[in-house]
Design a protein around this motif. Structure first.
Motif, PDB file in Angstrom:
ATOM      1  N   SER A  21       0.814  -1.216   0.000  1.00  0.00           N
ATOM      2  CA  SER A  21       0.000   0.000   0.000  1.00  0.00           C
ATOM      3  C   SER A  21       0.844   1.261   0.000  1.00  0.00           C
ATOM      4  O   SER A  21       0.394   2.314  -0.449  1.00  0.00           O
ATOM      5  CB  SER A  21      -0.937   0.010   1.207  1.00  0.00           C
ATOM      6  N   HIS A  27       1.450   1.872  -6.981  1.00  0.00           N
ATOM      7  CA  HIS A  27       0.421   2.905  -7.168  1.00  0.00           C
ATOM      8  C   HIS A  27       0.398   3.389  -8.620  1.00  0.00           C
ATOM      9  O   HIS A  27      -0.680   3.607  -9.184  1.00  0.00           O
ATOM     10  CB  HIS A  27       0.640   4.085  -6.219  1.00  0.00           C
ATOM     11  N   HIS A  93      -6.456  10.201   3.913  1.00  0.00           N
ATOM     12  CA  HIS A  93      -6.689   8.788   3.608  1.00  0.00           C
ATOM     13  C   HIS A  93      -6.057   7.947   4.706  1.00  0.00           C
ATOM     14  O   HIS A  93      -4.843   7.901   4.831  1.00  0.00           O
ATOM     15  CB  HIS A  93      -6.086   8.452   2.245  1.00  0.00           C
ATOM     16  N   HIS A  95      -5.420   4.225   6.309  1.00  0.00           N
ATOM     17  CA  HIS A  95      -5.295   2.842   5.864  1.00  0.00           C
ATOM     18  C   HIS A  95      -5.124   1.969   7.107  1.00  0.00           C
ATOM     19  O   HIS A  95      -4.236   2.236   7.927  1.00  0.00           O
ATOM     20  CB  HIS A  95      -4.047   2.670   4.995  1.00  0.00           C
ATOM     21  N   ASP A 108     -10.000   1.130   4.245  1.00  0.00           N
ATOM     22  CA  ASP A 108      -9.701   2.493   3.830  1.00  0.00           C
ATOM     23  C   ASP A 108     -10.782   3.419   4.369  1.00  0.00           C
ATOM     24  O   ASP A 108     -11.969   3.107   4.268  1.00  0.00           O
ATOM     25  CB  ASP A 108      -9.733   2.620   2.303  1.00  0.00           C
ATOM     26  N   PHE A 110     -11.423   7.288   3.480  1.00  0.00           N
ATOM     27  CA  PHE A 110     -10.960   8.369   2.605  1.00  0.00           C
ATOM     28  C   PHE A 110     -11.919   9.540   2.755  1.00  0.00           C
ATOM     29  O   PHE A 110     -13.098   9.432   2.418  1.00  0.00           O
ATOM     30  CB  PHE A 110     -10.916   7.878   1.154  1.00  0.00           C
ATOM     31  N   LEU A 136     -10.275   4.142  -5.886  1.00  0.00           N
ATOM     32  CA  LEU A 136      -9.734   3.399  -4.735  1.00  0.00           C
ATOM     33  C   LEU A 136     -10.006   1.903  -4.848  1.00  0.00           C
ATOM     34  O   LEU A 136      -9.159   1.089  -4.468  1.00  0.00           O
ATOM     35  CB  LEU A 136     -10.309   3.947  -3.430  1.00  0.00           C
ATOM     36  N   ARG A 139      -7.395   0.574  -7.130  1.00  0.00           N
ATOM     37  CA  ARG A 139      -6.123   0.535  -6.413  1.00  0.00           C
ATOM     38  C   ARG A 139      -6.067  -0.706  -5.518  1.00  0.00           C
ATOM     39  O   ARG A 139      -5.090  -1.457  -5.520  1.00  0.00           O
ATOM     40  CB  ARG A 139      -5.959   1.809  -5.580  1.00  0.00           C
ATOM     41  N   ASN A 140      -7.127  -0.930  -4.758  1.00  0.00           N
ATOM     42  CA  ASN A 140      -7.156  -2.078  -3.846  1.00  0.00           C
ATOM     43  C   ASN A 140      -7.187  -3.403  -4.598  1.00  0.00           C
ATOM     44  O   ASN A 140      -6.605  -4.391  -4.139  1.00  0.00           O
ATOM     45  CB  ASN A 140      -8.354  -1.965  -2.901  1.00  0.00           C
TER      46      ASN A 140
END
Length: 156
Positions: A21, A27, A93, A95, A108, A110, A136, A139-140
């Protein structure tokens, strides 16, 4: 203030999920559809407390720049990144990485605010909140895919 909450189960340890992460190379892959690339700060590898990175990406047809900083870190449990410069009025954000019997639940939280008062809130409600949620989720999805495969060693 809009808040997006996500939970992603991953069959990998909290340590692996935490490090992935924080990996800017991963990313870049997860945000490739926006042309996101680094223009300043940590250029590769895993970020740590106090590190910052400036991203440039195209959102809604407009090139934008966003700088974030890791403002809190408790390794393998939680970290926080916050916008220090960019298009949002504010962005935070959080985590979280919770161990389970089969791996980790990555959570998450956010939060963001758009500028422009009532017009910004209207834009959030109609467009931006869903756009950021999908960003997001992708991304995850990438973190999960890599964490659960042999590719993870490339990023650790």
């Amino acid at each position: 203030m809009p808040t997006i909450l996500l939970q992603t189960p991953i069959e990998a340890s909290p340590e692996i999920c935490y490090k992935l992460s924080l990996n800017v190379d991963l990313h870049k892959i997860s945000a490739s559809r926006t042309g996101e690339h680094i223009v300043a700060g940590v250029a590769s590898g895993i970020m740590k407390l106090g590190d910052s990175v400036t991203w440039r990406a195209k959102h809604f047809g407009i090139w934008q720049t966003l700088t974030t900083k890791i403002t809190f870190a408790e390794p393998y449990v939680q970290f926080v990144d916050e916008m220090t410069q960019g298009a949002f009025k504010s962005m935070k954000h959080e985590h979280f990485f919770e161990p389970t019997g089969t791996g980790t639940v990555m959570k998450d939280v956010f939060r963001f605010q758009s500028p422009f008062g009532l017009a910004g809130r209207f834009f959030n409600h109609l467009i931006l909140e869903n756009y950021m949620r999908e960003f997001l989720i992708e991304r995850n999805r990438q973190i999960k895919e890599i964490a659960e495969s042999n590719l993870r060693n490339r990023f650790l």
